[in-house]
Design an enzyme around this catalytic site. Structure first.
Site, PDB file in Angstrom:
ATOM      1  N   TYR A   1     -31.290 -45.135 -39.008  1.00  0.00           N
ATOM      2  CA  TYR A   1     -32.625 -45.711 -38.848  1.00  0.00           C
ATOM      3  C   TYR A   1     -33.407 -45.852 -40.149  1.00  0.00           C
ATOM      4  O   TYR A   1     -34.508 -46.405 -40.142  1.00  0.00           O
ATOM      5  CB  TYR A   1     -33.431 -44.871 -37.848  1.00  0.00           C
ATOM      6  CG  TYR A   1     -32.768 -44.785 -36.499  1.00  0.00           C
ATOM      7  CD1 TYR A   1     -32.672 -45.899 -35.674  1.00  0.00           C
ATOM      8  CD2 TYR A   1     -32.210 -43.596 -36.051  1.00  0.00           C
ATOM      9  CE1 TYR A   1     -32.045 -45.831 -34.443  1.00  0.00           C
ATOM     10  CE2 TYR A   1     -31.586 -43.511 -34.818  1.00  0.00           C
ATOM     11  CZ  TYR A   1     -31.507 -44.636 -34.023  1.00  0.00           C
ATOM     12  OH  TYR A   1     -30.879 -44.567 -32.804  1.00  0.00           O
TER      13      TYR A   1
ATOM     14  N   ASN B   1     -39.810 -51.895 -28.895  1.00  0.00           N
ATOM     15  CA  ASN B   1     -38.574 -51.166 -29.153  1.00  0.00           C
ATOM     16  C   ASN B   1     -38.554 -50.029 -28.137  1.00  0.00           C
ATOM     17  O   ASN B   1     -39.104 -48.961 -28.382  1.00  0.00           O
ATOM     18  CB  ASN B   1     -38.523 -50.621 -30.575  1.00  0.00           C
ATOM     19  CG  ASN B   1     -37.226 -49.883 -30.865  1.00  0.00           C
ATOM     20  OD1 ASN B   1     -36.468 -49.573 -29.957  1.00  0.00           O
ATOM     21  ND2 ASN B   1     -36.975 -49.597 -32.133  1.00  0.00           N
TER      22      ASN B   1
ATOM     23  N   HIS C   1     -31.881 -49.083 -22.036  1.00  0.00           N
ATOM     24  CA  HIS C   1     -30.666 -49.080 -21.230  1.00  0.00           C
ATOM     25  C   HIS C   1     -30.872 -48.505 -19.833  1.00  0.00           C
ATOM     26  O   HIS C   1     -29.941 -48.512 -19.029  1.00  0.00           O
ATOM     27  CB  HIS C   1     -29.585 -48.261 -21.946  1.00  0.00           C
ATOM     28  CG  HIS C   1     -29.642 -48.398 -23.424  1.00  0.00           C
ATOM     29  ND1 HIS C   1     -29.318 -49.570 -24.077  1.00  0.00           N
ATOM     30  CD2 HIS C   1     -30.043 -47.533 -24.394  1.00  0.00           C
ATOM     31  CE1 HIS C   1     -29.505 -49.401 -25.382  1.00  0.00           C
ATOM     32  NE2 HIS C   1     -29.944 -48.176 -25.590  1.00  0.00           N
TER      33      HIS C   1
ATOM     34  N   ASP D   1     -40.021 -54.166 -15.114  1.00  0.00           N
ATOM     35  CA  ASP D   1     -40.972 -54.666 -14.115  1.00  0.00           C
ATOM     36  C   ASP D   1     -42.360 -54.857 -14.713  1.00  0.00           C
ATOM     37  O   ASP D   1     -43.040 -55.848 -14.425  1.00  0.00           O
ATOM     38  CB  ASP D   1     -41.037 -53.725 -12.912  1.00  0.00           C
ATOM     39  CG  ASP D   1     -39.796 -53.791 -12.031  1.00  0.00           C
ATOM     40  OD1 ASP D   1     -38.976 -54.723 -12.204  1.00  0.00           O
ATOM     41  OD2 ASP D   1     -39.646 -52.902 -11.171  1.00  0.00           O
TER      42      ASP D   1
ATOM     43  N   HIS E   1     -34.799 -53.767 -32.171  1.00  0.00           N
ATOM     44  CA  HIS E   1     -34.057 -52.524 -32.401  1.00  0.00           C
ATOM     45  C   HIS E   1     -33.748 -52.401 -33.887  1.00  0.00           C
ATOM     46  O   HIS E   1     -33.310 -53.372 -34.511  1.00  0.00           O
ATOM     47  CB  HIS E   1     -32.761 -52.498 -31.593  1.00  0.00           C
ATOM     48  CG  HIS E   1     -32.998 -52.542 -30.124  1.00  0.00           C
ATOM     49  ND1 HIS E   1     -33.404 -51.431 -29.417  1.00  0.00           N
ATOM     50  CD2 HIS E   1     -32.937 -53.568 -29.245  1.00  0.00           C
ATOM     51  CE1 HIS E   1     -33.566 -51.776 -28.149  1.00  0.00           C
ATOM     52  NE2 HIS E   1     -33.300 -53.061 -28.025  1.00  0.00           N
ATOM     53  N   ILE E   2     -33.963 -51.241 -34.435  1.00  0.00           N
ATOM     54  CA  ILE E   2     -33.748 -51.005 -35.860  1.00  0.00           C
ATOM     55  C   ILE E   2     -32.262 -51.108 -36.196  1.00  0.00           C
ATOM     56  O   ILE E   2     -31.873 -51.751 -37.164  1.00  0.00           O
ATOM     57  CB  ILE E   2     -34.318 -49.633 -36.263  1.00  0.00           C
ATOM     58  CG1 ILE E   2     -35.837 -49.624 -36.035  1.00  0.00           C
ATOM     59  CG2 ILE E   2     -33.968 -49.295 -37.715  1.00  0.00           C
ATOM     60  CD1 ILE E   2     -36.480 -48.251 -36.080  1.00  0.00           C
ATOM     61  N   SER E   3     -31.430 -50.490 -35.388  1.00  0.00           N
ATOM     62  CA  SER E   3     -29.984 -50.524 -35.617  1.00  0.00           C
ATOM     63  C   SER E   3     -29.364 -51.667 -34.812  1.00  0.00           C
ATOM     64  O   SER E   3     -29.978 -52.215 -33.897  1.00  0.00           O
ATOM     65  CB  SER E   3     -29.343 -49.195 -35.207  1.00  0.00           C
ATOM     66  OG  SER E   3     -29.386 -49.037 -33.802  1.00  0.00           O
TER      67      SER E   3
ATOM     68  N   ARG F   1     -25.061 -48.426 -25.139  1.00  0.00           N
ATOM     69  CA  ARG F   1     -26.212 -49.069 -25.777  1.00  0.00           C
ATOM     70  C   ARG F   1     -26.135 -50.597 -25.723  1.00  0.00           C
ATOM     71  O   ARG F   1     -27.060 -51.281 -26.154  1.00  0.00           O
ATOM     72  CB  ARG F   1     -26.327 -48.627 -27.239  1.00  0.00           C
ATOM     73  CG  ARG F   1     -26.605 -47.151 -27.411  1.00  0.00           C
ATOM     74  CD  ARG F   1     -26.810 -46.805 -28.876  1.00  0.00           C
ATOM     75  NE  ARG F   1     -26.767 -45.385 -29.115  1.00  0.00           N
ATOM     76  CZ  ARG F   1     -27.792 -44.546 -28.942  1.00  0.00           C
ATOM     77  NH1 ARG F   1     -28.946 -44.998 -28.515  1.00  0.00           N
ATOM     78  NH2 ARG F   1     -27.643 -43.260 -29.193  1.00  0.00           N
TER      79      ARG F   1
END
Length: 147
Positions: free
Chosen positions: A24, A75, A81, A88, A101-103, A112
């Site tokens: 990260y 994020n 997941h 909703d 997402h950072i990665s 993931r």
């Protein structure tokens, strides 16, 4: 029209810069906020950054955004997941949503690879480090401005 962009962050992102820096990076959530605020200000927008380790608190922020934000960068971290509740809530938000997402989650463990949030997101950024947040804010600014 409001010119506020909500930047919502899920579990463990309060530890950004400390937890698994090999994945990260070393920058913190405060760095994310500073960088995103600068990008938004260039376009005449502002940001409101929020982080929680609690699913319901994130849902509450999405509900608040229905009246207070033109767009959302989210994020959801591990909730990506698992959380139908966040999906909703996002489905009740009428503005643009960018999942960030950072990665590169697709290069990591198979669990993931699935995202409930992607079912609602207008775009998804993964693997760009915290620069992904800046890219997401630029896109939200464009979408909110009618582009």
């Amino acid at each position: 029209m409001t010119t506020t962009i909500y930047i919502l962050n899920g579990p463990n992102l309060n530890l950004l810069g400390q937890r698994q820096p090999e994945i990260y990076g070393h920058e913190t959530l405060a760095d994310v906020e500073r960088r995103c605020a600068a990008v938004a200000a260039e376009k005449g927008f502002s940001v409101r950054l929020f982080q929680s380790n609690h699913e319901g608190a994130i849902v509450d922020q999405i509900h608040e955004a229905r009246q207070a934000a033109c767009g959302i960068v989210i994020n959801p971290a591990a909730y990506t997941h698992t959380s139908v509740a966040i999906l909703d809530a996002l489905n009740a938000f009428e503005g643009p949503v960018i999942e960030c997402h950072i990665s590169n989650v697709h290069k990591r463990e198979s669990f993931r690879h699935h995202s409930y949030v992607s079912l609602r997101a207008d775009g998804v950024l993964a693997g760009f480090g915290i620069e992904g947040y800046e890219l997401a804010v630029r896109r939200i600014c464009s979408l909110c401005a009618g582009g």
